[in-house]
Design an enzyme around this catalytic site. Structure first.
Site, short mmCIF file in Angstrom:
data_model
loop_
_atom_site.label_atom_id
_atom_site.label_comp_id
_atom_site.label_asym_id
_atom_site.label_seq_id
_atom_site.Cartn_x
_atom_site.Cartn_y
_atom_site.Cartn_z
N GLU A 64 45.85 11.36 36.17
CA GLU A 64 45.79 11.10 37.61
C GLU A 64 46.61 12.09 38.45
O GLU A 64 46.42 12.16 39.66
CB GLU A 64 46.24 9.66 37.93
CG GLU A 64 47.73 9.45 37.73
CD GLU A 64 48.32 8.42 38.68
OE1 GLU A 64 47.57 7.78 39.43
OE2 GLU A 64 49.55 8.27 38.68
N HIS A 70 46.10 7.58 41.98
CA HIS A 70 45.73 8.91 42.48
C HIS A 70 44.33 9.35 42.06
O HIS A 70 43.98 10.54 42.21
CB HIS A 70 46.76 9.95 42.01
CG HIS A 70 48.11 9.79 42.64
ND1 HIS A 70 48.33 9.96 43.99
CD2 HIS A 70 49.31 9.41 42.11
CE1 HIS A 70 49.62 9.73 44.26
NE2 HIS A 70 50.22 9.38 43.13
N HIS A 76 48.23 0.72 34.62
CA HIS A 76 48.88 1.64 35.55
C HIS A 76 49.56 0.81 36.63
O HIS A 76 48.93 0.32 37.56
CB HIS A 76 47.79 2.55 36.16
CG HIS A 76 48.35 3.76 36.80
ND1 HIS A 76 48.75 4.87 36.09
CD2 HIS A 76 48.58 4.06 38.10
CE1 HIS A 76 49.20 5.78 36.92
NE2 HIS A 76 49.13 5.31 38.15
N HIS A 104 52.29 5.25 35.14
CA HIS A 104 52.54 5.32 36.59
C HIS A 104 53.98 5.60 36.98
O HIS A 104 54.20 6.31 37.95
CB HIS A 104 52.05 4.07 37.33
CG HIS A 104 52.38 4.07 38.80
ND1 HIS A 104 51.78 4.93 39.69
CD2 HIS A 104 53.25 3.33 39.53
CE1 HIS A 104 52.26 4.70 40.91
NE2 HIS A 104 53.16 3.75 40.84
FE LIG Z 1 51.11 9.15 37.74
FE LIG Z 2 50.22 6.42 39.55
#
Ligand SMILES: [Fe+2]
Ligand SMILES: [Fe+2]
Length: 280
Positions: free
Chosen positions: A39, A68, A153, A178
């Site tokens: 991401e 993202h 995430h 994340h």
């Molecule tokens: Fe990330």
């Molecule tokens: Fe993230």
């Protein structure tokens, strides 16, 4: 079955460490499946088709995403033609792409990967617990698939731990992503699911979660943007989690990997077949 899950690749430095090592690790450890969170692969924000293709060609079987996912607008389009790129399953109906992907390993094992996003301190998507339960009912471990992997995430450790216990014994691995910082709580939960709260990023750790330090510090102090966030460009640490499954698809071994960059170096001892491989 041997799995490697690699945490959020951040920018050029993160891509470089992944591309440098993944083929060798895949061969040395005889991996059945490599999953990587992409991401932040494109300049820290999202993923482009060129980068997606590069990561897949280098040895990733599946790329997961997160908040993202669509920062690079082209992803809204090319995700529809690349099933190996997986966005959070609990996005509202109608989101482009898929939140799940089944791969077939070289040995014929069916490996299901899903991406879920948490709701604590994040955008409120659909309930990740209900979404996980629905997917497990649709494709039960040992019936619909031979391995079931969740990239969860999420920001809050509590939400990650709760979801992992909720699915314990019903999936092979819950890999938290994340936060971009690896946690030391990798374990096999009581009913056989491998778990880590956060795999950590694959990026330069001389940074603020992968970004050049100056602008984040300035923004915390002034509450004003002065320039763009740029990924830190120093040498990156490849952060991942190595997991071995038995024939039921539940976990028997789990260990962290950290290769390169500033963090202490670690590789799973249970896969060190030769002295040469022991160097990571
Ligand atoms: Fe990330
Ligand atoms: Fe993230």
């Amino acid at each position: 079955m041997r799995l490697l899950f690699v945490g959020d690749i951040v920018g050029r430095a993160g891509r470089a460490i992944f591309l440098e090592h993944i083929q060798r690790l895949r061969a040395t450890w005889r991996l059945d499946c490599v999953i990587v969170n992409g991401e932040n692969a494109a300049g820290g924000f999202g993923i482009t088709e060129t980068i997606c293709t590069e990561l897949l060609a280098a040895g990733a079987d599946c790329i997961t995403l997160g908040n993202h996912a669509f920062d690079q607008r082209e992803a809204l389009v090319f995700i529809a033609r690349e099933p190996r790129l997986v966005r959070p399953l609990n996005y509202p109906k109608g989101a482009p792409g898929n939140g799940a992907h089944m791969i077939q390993s070289a040995s014929g094992a069916r490996i299901l990967i899903i991406n879920l996003m948490g709701r604590v301190f994040m955008e409120a998507l659909d309930d990740p617990f209900a979404t996980a339960a629905r997917e497990i009912a649709t494709c039960p471990l040992g019936v619909g698939c031979d391995a079931f992997i969740i990239d969860f995430h999420a920001e809050a450790s509590s939400e990650k731990q709760a979801l992992a216990h909720f699915v314990d014994g019903r999936v092979s691995l819950v890999a938290g992503t994340h936060t971009h910082v690896p946690t030391a709580d990798h374990q096999i939960l009581p009913r056989g699911t491998a778990y880590i709260t956060d795999v950590g990023m694959s990026g330069d750790y001389d940074s603020v979660i992968g970004m050049d330090k100056e602008e984040p510090i300035r923004r915390f102090m002034t509450k004003l943007p002065a320039s763009r966030f740029e990924p830190a460009a120093g040498s990156a640490t490849l952060c991942g989690i190595a997991v071995e499954l038995d024939t039921t698809g539940l976990a028997t071994k789990i260990a962290p990997i950290r290769i390169g960059g500033r963090l202490s170096q670690v590789c799973p001892e249970f896969w060190q077949i030769t002295q040469e491989a022991a160097t990571c």
